[in-house]
Design an enzyme around this catalytic site. Structure first.
Site, mmCIF file in Angstrom:
data_model
loop_
_atom_site.group_PDB
_atom_site.id
_atom_site.type_symbol
_atom_site.label_atom_id
_atom_site.label_comp_id
_atom_site.label_asym_id
_atom_site.label_seq_id
_atom_site.Cartn_x
_atom_site.Cartn_y
_atom_site.Cartn_z
ATOM 1 N N ARG A 1 0.803 -1.225 0.000
ATOM 2 C CA ARG A 1 0.000 0.000 0.000
ATOM 3 C C ARG A 1 0.831 1.268 0.000
ATOM 4 N NH1 ARG A 1 -3.856 -1.658 4.741
ATOM 5 N NH2 ARG A 1 -2.009 -2.919 5.085
ATOM 6 N N ASP B 1 3.053 -23.664 5.186
ATOM 7 C CA ASP B 1 3.232 -23.931 6.604
ATOM 8 C C ASP B 1 4.742 -24.042 6.732
ATOM 9 O OD1 ASP B 1 3.822 -25.268 9.035
ATOM 10 O OD2 ASP B 1 1.750 -25.943 9.131
ATOM 11 N N HIS B 2 5.389 -23.028 7.293
ATOM 12 C CA HIS B 2 6.849 -22.997 7.162
ATOM 13 C C HIS B 2 7.537 -24.152 7.889
ATOM 14 C CE1 HIS B 2 6.999 -20.883 11.089
ATOM 15 N NE2 HIS B 2 8.254 -21.242 11.135
ATOM 16 N N GLU C 1 8.430 -21.569 23.222
ATOM 17 C CA GLU C 1 9.177 -20.371 22.838
ATOM 18 C C GLU C 1 9.501 -19.560 24.072
ATOM 19 O OE1 GLU C 1 8.086 -18.713 18.726
ATOM 20 O OE2 GLU C 1 6.182 -19.171 19.668
ATOM 21 N N HIS D 1 1.338 -25.926 12.435
ATOM 22 C CA HIS D 1 2.654 -26.549 12.582
ATOM 23 C C HIS D 1 2.610 -27.846 13.392
ATOM 24 C CE1 HIS D 1 3.643 -22.667 11.136
ATOM 25 N NE2 HIS D 1 3.866 -22.061 12.269
ATOM 26 N N LYS E 1 4.162 -19.306 24.511
ATOM 27 C CA LYS E 1 5.111 -18.195 24.493
ATOM 28 C C LYS E 1 5.640 -18.037 25.912
ATOM 29 C CE LYS E 1 4.042 -16.564 20.280
ATOM 30 N NZ LYS E 1 4.971 -16.805 19.186
HETATM 31 C C1 BG6 Z 1 4.721 -18.682 13.422
HETATM 32 C C2 BG6 Z 1 3.895 -18.138 14.550
HETATM 33 O O1 BG6 Z 1 3.918 -19.376 12.498
HETATM 34 O O2 BG6 Z 1 5.686 -19.582 13.962
HETATM 35 C C3 BG6 Z 1 4.767 -17.447 15.585
HETATM 36 O O3 BG6 Z 1 2.943 -17.212 14.044
HETATM 37 C C4 BG6 Z 1 5.864 -18.372 16.046
HETATM 38 O O4 BG6 Z 1 3.992 -17.014 16.701
HETATM 39 C C5 BG6 Z 1 6.588 -18.982 14.862
HETATM 40 O O5 BG6 Z 1 6.763 -17.626 16.848
HETATM 41 C C6 BG6 Z 1 7.558 -20.042 15.315
HETATM 42 O O6 BG6 Z 1 8.348 -20.433 14.228
HETATM 43 P P1 BG6 Z 1 9.790 -21.016 14.442
HETATM 44 O O7 BG6 Z 1 10.256 -21.362 13.079
HETATM 45 O O8 BG6 Z 1 10.599 -19.935 15.109
HETATM 46 O O9 BG6 Z 1 9.620 -22.202 15.327
#
Ligand code: BG6
Length: 529
Positions: free
Chosen positions: A65, A200-201, A239, A263, A363
């Site tokens: 934007r 989904d990383h 985390e 995940h 978290k």
């Molecule tokens: C993301 C979440 O998909 O994954 C975050 O939105 C999270 O909240 C993160 O911190 C964790 O990813 P990774 O690769 O650091 O384990």
């Protein structure tokens, strides 16, 4: 593109690996000035360029934007790459990557944006003298996903006579089952499923992929991989960080939607799936969908005993005193969003019936650790009990995704000496040590695969809906009057006490709420974080 930098030391174990070819492509990032683009996507592109893994002809267009010139955007890309790349950028590779980068400013529902985009895309093709594949990466707030998809279709950018057009969609894919279904309907009204890559990383992480190698390339484990030998499975994604500056997103999402729906269920699928006939997108995803379908939906009566949520209070994490969730910037007063969620699930099929799958994420826990722990059943008979077979524990296989990627197997070993005393020892395999190389970032693999049209590591439409089918009843229960932690729909006179006295809390930097113990079967224990 300039040749890749050749400064990396050759690693004899990975030498000779051939890169999979990627056809000439223009990648368009919607939301190109956002956090994800800066922290992950642009650095991933740089690292691919550095390794010579981008196609010979590769172009990047950013859409967002904010009004700015191409040069300003290039400078921002450079800054982001220098700041967040996992390796120090090589000036000539960086300059070559950014040389032709374009920027288009405008709102995502504005046809003028798509007209300008069409022109830039055509311009690159003219210059190349050949058609170029197109990949549209939707890295925007989720409410824009359907808007962009519709606009791409409305402006005839969803197909190309002579090249492949693909769309990559970030998470979250809906916030309920109903929304996910609606989003699938909108996306599939424009694109064919083969063109769609839902990110989904976690699926791009080396260790997650290694789960398949581990299970299906080693004859040793698969015979044990069932309810006859496995006692329980525990998956943790803890985390240390809080919610940072993401209160807007996070407060509406919560831990269950943020990590479990996507995940963690993917990790579970990798543990529980049947061996696919082939390592193809359909082969692998068919097996994962079967696992998700085998997980019974929890009823309102089950949920209190199978799902726990909690929120962090103030505490000490990462070496400093940190505020509680409610004191974080941007969090609405009295929010009851969970920052911790734990579930006990069952996979009701022949292989897994009766084996609990424990999932937990949060978290502000004691440290960052993502792992899958598979505990085997105890041995049936301890032959040396008369010698004091102290310390015998069942075998446990732990696959660590982060921080130190590796696999460790807990074995019982005799302590040297005249008495038969056993103690647990670990047999370890560490990626960093074995392969002497840094694992690529998940996004590097995923962007390459999407550009190659390989959807194996992306979530299919029925898969994302199957994930929501499991999480939806819990989300709804937690948001409803059925949940004792929720305020009544028609509150009576103002209550002078705390608004949600029973929402479990845990201290920042701790192991999580005590209530999570309540999910465990007798004799089971959460692993230390
Ligand atoms: C993301 C979440 O998909 O994954 C975050 O939105 C999270 O909240 C993160 O911190 C964790 O990813 P990774 O690769 O650091 O384990």
């Amino acid at each position: 593109m300039a040749a890749a930098a050749s400064t990396d030391t050759e690693n004899p174990l990975t030498a000779g690996l051939e890169r999979l070819p990627v056809a000439p492509t223009t990648l368009v990032i919607f939301g190109a000035t956002g956090d994800l683009a800066k922290r992950k996507l642009l650095p991933a592109l740089y690292n691919l360029a550095h390794e010579g893994a981008l196609p010979e002809r590769f172009h990047l267009i950013g859409v967002s934007r904010k009004g700015k010139e191409h040069e300003d955007f290039r400078a921002e890309c450079e800054e982001a790459i220098r700041r967040f790349s996992r390796r120090k950028p090589d000036d000539s590779v960086l300059a070559s990557l950014l040389e032709t980068v374009k920027y288009i400013a405008g709102t995502f529902d504005d046809d003028a944006v798509y007209a300008a985009l069409g022109q830039e895309l055509d311009g690159f093709e003219k210059e190349a003298g050949e058609p170029l594949n197109r990949a549209f990466y939707l890295s925007t707030a989720p409410q824009f996903f359907p808007v962009i998809v519709d606009a791409l279709g409305g402006n005839q950018l969803d197909h190309h006579e002579d090249a492949q057009v693909r769309v990559i969609i970030e998470k979250p894919f809906g916030t309920t089952l109903e929304e996910a279904r609606e989003l699938n309907r909108r996306v599939l009204a424009t694109f064919d499923e083969t063109q769609v890559f839902r990110i989904d990383h976690y699926l791009g992480k080396e260790t997650v992929q290694n789960m398949m190698a581990f299970r299906f390339a080693n004859g040793m484990f698969e015979p044990l991989w069932n309810r006859n030998y496995i006692d329980s499975v525990q998956i943790t994604a803890a985390e240390e960080i809080g919610i940072g500056s993401r209160a807007d997103y996070y407060d509406a999402a919560g831990a269950l939607r943020d990590l479990i729906q996507n995940h963690m269920l993917q990790l579970l699928c990798h543990v529980a799936m049947e061996p696919p006939v082939s390592f193809t997108a359909e082969g692998v995803r068919n097996e994962k969908v079967k696992v998700l379908q085998a997980i019974p939906q929890l009823s309102a009566a089950d949920i209190p005993g199978m799902a726990v949520r909690a929120q962090y209070g103030p505490g000490h994490a990462g070496g400093e005193d940190v505020p509680g969730y409610l004191e974080e910037e941007g969090v609405p007063e009295g929010s009851i969003t969970e920052t911790y969620a734990a579930l006990r699930l069952e996979v009701d099929n022949w292989r897994w019936a009766g084996v609990p799958f424990y999932l937990r994420t949060g978290k502000r826990l004691a440290r960052k650790v993502t792992e899958i722990a598979v505990t085997l059943k105890p041995v049936p008979h301890l032959a040396f009990s008369q010698h004091g077979s102290l310390g015998v524990q069942p075998n446990q296989l732990v696959l660590t995704l982060q921080p130190n990627e590796g696999v460790s197997l807990r074995l019982g070993a005799k302590i040297p000496g005249t008495r038969m005393i056993i103690r647990p020892v670990n047999m370890e395999f560490l990626y960093g040590t074995a392969f002497l190389s840094q694992s690529p970032e998940a996004y590097e693999r995923l962007i390459t695969d999407a550009m190659r049209g390989d959807a194996t590591l992306f979530t299919r439409n029925d898969e994302v809906e199957a994930q929501w089918r499991i999480c939806d009843p819990i989300v709804k229960y937690w948001a409803s009057d059925l949940d004792p932690t929720h305020p009544p729909a028609h509150p009576g006179p103002p209550d002078p006490g705390p608004t949600h006295p029973v929402l479990p809390k845990y201290e920042a930097g701790s192991q999580g709420p005590r209530e999570a113990e309540g999910l465990l079967r007798e004799g089971d224990r959460w692993r230390a974080i």
